[in-house]
Design a protein around this motif. Structure first.
Motif, PDB file in Angstrom:
ATOM      1  N   MET A 294      55.281 -17.244  29.032  1.00 35.75           N
ATOM      2  CA  MET A 294      55.488 -18.532  28.400  1.00 35.75           C
ATOM      3  C   MET A 294      56.128 -18.368  27.029  1.00 35.75           C
ATOM      4  O   MET A 294      56.666 -19.305  26.492  1.00 35.75           O
ATOM      5  N   ASN A 295      56.069 -17.168  26.462  1.00 33.92           N
ATOM      6  CA  ASN A 295      56.653 -16.925  25.155  1.00 33.92           C
ATOM      7  C   ASN A 295      58.172 -17.068  25.194  1.00 33.92           C
ATOM      8  O   ASN A 295      58.786 -17.445  24.212  1.00 33.92           O
ATOM      9  N   TRP A 296      58.801 -16.762  26.348  1.00 36.54           N
ATOM     10  CA  TRP A 296      60.253 -16.893  26.434  1.00 36.54           C
ATOM     11  C   TRP A 296      60.648 -18.358  26.487  1.00 36.54           C
ATOM     12  O   TRP A 296      61.610 -18.774  25.870  1.00 36.54           O
ATOM     13  N   TYR A 297      59.922 -19.140  27.247  1.00 36.17           N
ATOM     14  CA  TYR A 297      60.311 -20.513  27.515  1.00 36.17           C
ATOM     15  C   TYR A 297      60.261 -21.384  26.269  1.00 36.17           C
ATOM     16  O   TYR A 297      61.217 -22.085  25.965  1.00 36.17           O
ATOM     17  N   VAL A 298      59.167 -21.343  25.550  1.00 36.63           N
ATOM     18  CA  VAL A 298      59.029 -22.119  24.315  1.00 36.63           C
ATOM     19  C   VAL A 298      58.540 -21.177  23.232  1.00 36.63           C
ATOM     20  O   VAL A 298      57.448 -20.644  23.316  1.00 36.63           O
ATOM     21  N   ARG A 299      59.362 -20.969  22.242  1.00 37.76           N
ATOM     22  CA  ARG A 299      59.011 -20.071  21.139  1.00 37.76           C
ATOM     23  C   ARG A 299      58.649 -20.870  19.913  1.00 37.76           C
ATOM     24  O   ARG A 299      59.026 -22.013  19.759  1.00 37.76           O
ATOM     25  N   ARG A 300      57.991 -20.191  19.007  1.00 38.54           N
ATOM     26  CA  ARG A 300      57.674 -20.765  17.707  1.00 38.54           C
ATOM     27  C   ARG A 300      58.051 -19.726  16.660  1.00 38.54           C
ATOM     28  O   ARG A 300      58.084 -18.544  16.932  1.00 38.54           O
ATOM     29  N   GLY A 301      58.304 -20.192  15.467  1.00 39.28           N
ATOM     30  CA  GLY A 301      58.616 -19.258  14.395  1.00 39.28           C
ATOM     31  C   GLY A 301      60.102 -18.985  14.289  1.00 39.28           C
ATOM     32  O   GLY A 301      60.910 -19.906  14.264  1.00 39.28           O
ATOM     33  N   ARG A 302      60.448 -17.705  14.278  1.00 42.88           N
ATOM     34  CA  ARG A 302      61.830 -17.297  14.028  1.00 42.88           C
ATOM     35  C   ARG A 302      62.290 -16.279  15.067  1.00 42.88           C
ATOM     36  O   ARG A 302      61.494 -15.495  15.557  1.00 42.88           O
ATOM     37  N   ILE A 303      63.584 -16.322  15.405  1.00 42.95           N
ATOM     38  CA  ILE A 303      64.194 -15.288  16.230  1.00 42.95           C
ATOM     39  C   ILE A 303      65.513 -14.893  15.590  1.00 42.95           C
ATOM     40  O   ILE A 303      66.163 -15.697  14.922  1.00 42.95           O
TER      41      ILE A 303
ATOM     42  N   PRO B  30      71.860 -15.522  29.326  1.00 41.95           N
ATOM     43  CA  PRO B  30      71.223 -15.824  30.619  1.00 41.95           C
ATOM     44  C   PRO B  30      71.318 -17.295  31.028  1.00 41.95           C
ATOM     45  O   PRO B  30      71.559 -17.595  32.202  1.00 41.95           O
ATOM     46  N   LEU B  31      71.160 -18.204  30.077  1.00 41.15           N
ATOM     47  CA  LEU B  31      71.224 -19.622  30.425  1.00 41.15           C
ATOM     48  C   LEU B  31      72.648 -20.040  30.788  1.00 41.15           C
ATOM     49  O   LEU B  31      72.853 -20.854  31.687  1.00 41.15           O
ATOM     50  N   ALA B  32      73.638 -19.467  30.112  1.00 45.59           N
ATOM     51  CA  ALA B  32      75.034 -19.748  30.462  1.00 45.59           C
ATOM     52  C   ALA B  32      75.360 -19.190  31.849  1.00 45.59           C
ATOM     53  O   ALA B  32      76.038 -19.853  32.651  1.00 45.59           O
ATOM     54  N   ALA B  33      74.884 -17.990  32.144  1.00 46.53           N
ATOM     55  CA  ALA B  33      75.111 -17.399  33.474  1.00 46.53           C
ATOM     56  C   ALA B  33      74.450 -18.253  34.558  1.00 46.53           C
ATOM     57  O   ALA B  33      75.038 -18.474  35.630  1.00 46.53           O
TER      58      ALA B  33
ATOM     59  N   THR C 121      73.083 -30.216  37.577  1.00 43.54           N
ATOM     60  CA  THR C 121      72.314 -31.193  36.809  1.00 43.54           C
ATOM     61  C   THR C 121      70.853 -30.772  36.690  1.00 43.54           C
ATOM     62  O   THR C 121      70.261 -30.840  35.607  1.00 43.54           O
ATOM     63  N   VAL C 122      70.273 -30.308  37.791  1.00 48.44           N
ATOM     64  CA  VAL C 122      68.872 -29.857  37.770  1.00 48.44           C
ATOM     65  C   VAL C 122      68.719 -28.651  36.844  1.00 48.44           C
ATOM     66  O   VAL C 122      67.776 -28.587  36.039  1.00 48.44           O
ATOM     67  N   VAL C 123      69.638 -27.695  36.920  1.00 53.50           N
ATOM     68  CA  VAL C 123      69.579 -26.518  36.043  1.00 53.50           C
ATOM     69  C   VAL C 123      69.744 -26.939  34.588  1.00 53.50           C
ATOM     70  O   VAL C 123      69.065 -26.420  33.698  1.00 53.50           O
ATOM     71  N   GLY C 124      70.619 -27.881  34.318  1.00 56.77           N
ATOM     72  CA  GLY C 124      70.809 -28.372  32.953  1.00 56.77           C
ATOM     73  C   GLY C 124      69.540 -28.979  32.375  1.00 56.77           C
ATOM     74  O   GLY C 124      69.171 -28.689  31.237  1.00 56.77           O
ATOM     75  N   TYR C 125      68.872 -29.802  33.164  1.00 58.24           N
ATOM     76  CA  TYR C 125      67.618 -30.396  32.687  1.00 58.24           C
ATOM     77  C   TYR C 125      66.501 -29.350  32.578  1.00 58.24           C
ATOM     78  O   TYR C 125      65.678 -29.411  31.673  1.00 58.24           O
ATOM     79  N   ALA C 126      66.470 -28.398  33.506  1.00 55.64           N
ATOM     80  CA  ALA C 126      65.421 -27.374  33.488  1.00 55.64           C
ATOM     81  C   ALA C 126      65.555 -26.428  32.298  1.00 55.64           C
ATOM     82  O   ALA C 126      64.562 -25.894  31.818  1.00 55.64           O
ATOM     83  N   THR C 127      66.766 -26.221  31.822  1.00 60.87           N
ATOM     84  CA  THR C 127      66.981 -25.301  30.697  1.00 60.87           C
ATOM     85  C   THR C 127      67.089 -26.016  29.360  1.00 60.87           C
ATOM     86  O   THR C 127      67.340 -25.378  28.341  1.00 60.87           O
ATOM     87  N   LEU C 128      66.866 -27.308  29.328  1.00 53.85           N
ATOM     88  CA  LEU C 128      66.967 -28.064  28.084  1.00 53.85           C
ATOM     89  C   LEU C 128      65.905 -27.645  27.065  1.00 53.85           C
ATOM     90  O   LEU C 128      66.217 -27.418  25.895  1.00 53.85           O
ATOM     91  N   VAL C 129      64.663 -27.495  27.496  1.00 48.44           N
ATOM     92  CA  VAL C 129      63.581 -27.130  26.569  1.00 48.44           C
ATOM     93  C   VAL C 129      63.780 -25.730  25.987  1.00 48.44           C
ATOM     94  O   VAL C 129      63.695 -25.558  24.773  1.00 48.44           O
TER      95      VAL C 129
ATOM     96  N   LEU D 272      66.717 -25.888  23.382  1.00 49.40           N
ATOM     97  CA  LEU D 272      66.351 -26.514  22.111  1.00 49.40           C
ATOM     98  C   LEU D 272      65.372 -25.652  21.328  1.00 49.40           C
ATOM     99  O   LEU D 272      65.447 -25.554  20.093  1.00 49.40           O
ATOM    100  N   SER D 273      64.452 -25.000  22.033  1.00 44.06           N
ATOM    101  CA  SER D 273      63.487 -24.112  21.381  1.00 44.06           C
ATOM    102  C   SER D 273      64.187 -22.939  20.706  1.00 44.06           C
ATOM    103  O   SER D 273      63.877 -22.579  19.569  1.00 44.06           O
ATOM    104  N   ALA D 274      65.143 -22.326  21.397  1.00 43.17           N
ATOM    105  CA  ALA D 274      65.880 -21.195  20.821  1.00 43.17           C
ATOM    106  C   ALA D 274      66.702 -21.630  19.613  1.00 43.17           C
ATOM    107  O   ALA D 274      66.743 -20.934  18.598  1.00 43.17           O
ATOM    108  N   HIS D 275      67.347 -22.778  19.706  1.00 38.69           N
ATOM    109  CA  HIS D 275      68.121 -23.275  18.574  1.00 38.69           C
ATOM    110  C   HIS D 275      67.211 -23.574  17.378  1.00 38.69           C
ATOM    111  O   HIS D 275      67.561 -23.262  16.235  1.00 38.69           O
TER     112      HIS D 275
END
Length: 148
Positions: free
Chosen positions: A1-10, A22-25, A60-68, A71-74
């Motif tokens: 779960m740490n990959w999907y939604v992160r907190r802090g800094r990267i 990976p998300l672009a691929a 469309t499904v992949v776009g919505y699935a990778t939205l969180v 945004l978390s990475a950004h």
């Protein structure tokens, strides 16, 4: 779960290698799957009969699935630079806002010191050092501390 939604800094390396590539691929694979199933209008666009590319169901499904995670990475990259996640509102500016946000997150280095979002990635906070931001780690868009 740490990959999907992160907190802090990267850092930039984690941003590019663990999120953007990976998300672009995944998006490209979904697009080609839609194209192979005939669920997109690529032939019409290539023939000049259509000017707008319509994405298929899988894209469309992949776009919505990778939205969180996107945004978390950004948000984590913005935090690494000492900026607020409010900068994510650049996504609302069509095309140019998204490119600007990708440039800010992908090219601008993070702050090497502890800021209000925590220590830099991979470095534990030094004991005895305050985690509150000082004058050296304030991004140019923040108001002076006496405004808070």
């Amino acid at each position: 779960m740490n990959w999907y939604v992160r907190r802090g800094r990267i850092g930039r390396r984690v941003f590019w290698l663990h999120y953007v590539l990976p998300l672009a691929a995944l998006g490209v694979l979904a697009f080609f799957a839609d194209w192979s199933f005939g669920d997109t209008n690529v032939p019409d666009v290539l023939a000049g009969r259509a000017t707008v590319l319509e994405l298929g169901t899988l894209s469309t499904v992949v776009g919505y699935a990778t939205l969180v995670p996107t945004l978390s990475a950004h948000a984590c990259r913005l935090h690494d630079q000492g900026r607020s996640a409010w900068w994510l509102l650049l996504n609302l500016v069509p095309f140019f806002g998204q490119l600007a946000l990708l440039g800010i997150c992908g090219a601008v280095p993070g702050q090497p010191v502890v800021n209000r979002y925590g220590p830099p990635e991979g470095r534990p906070a030094a004991p005895g050092l305050p985690s509150a931001p000082g004058t050296a780690d304030r991004a140019p868009d923040y108001p002076p501390s006496d405004w808070r």
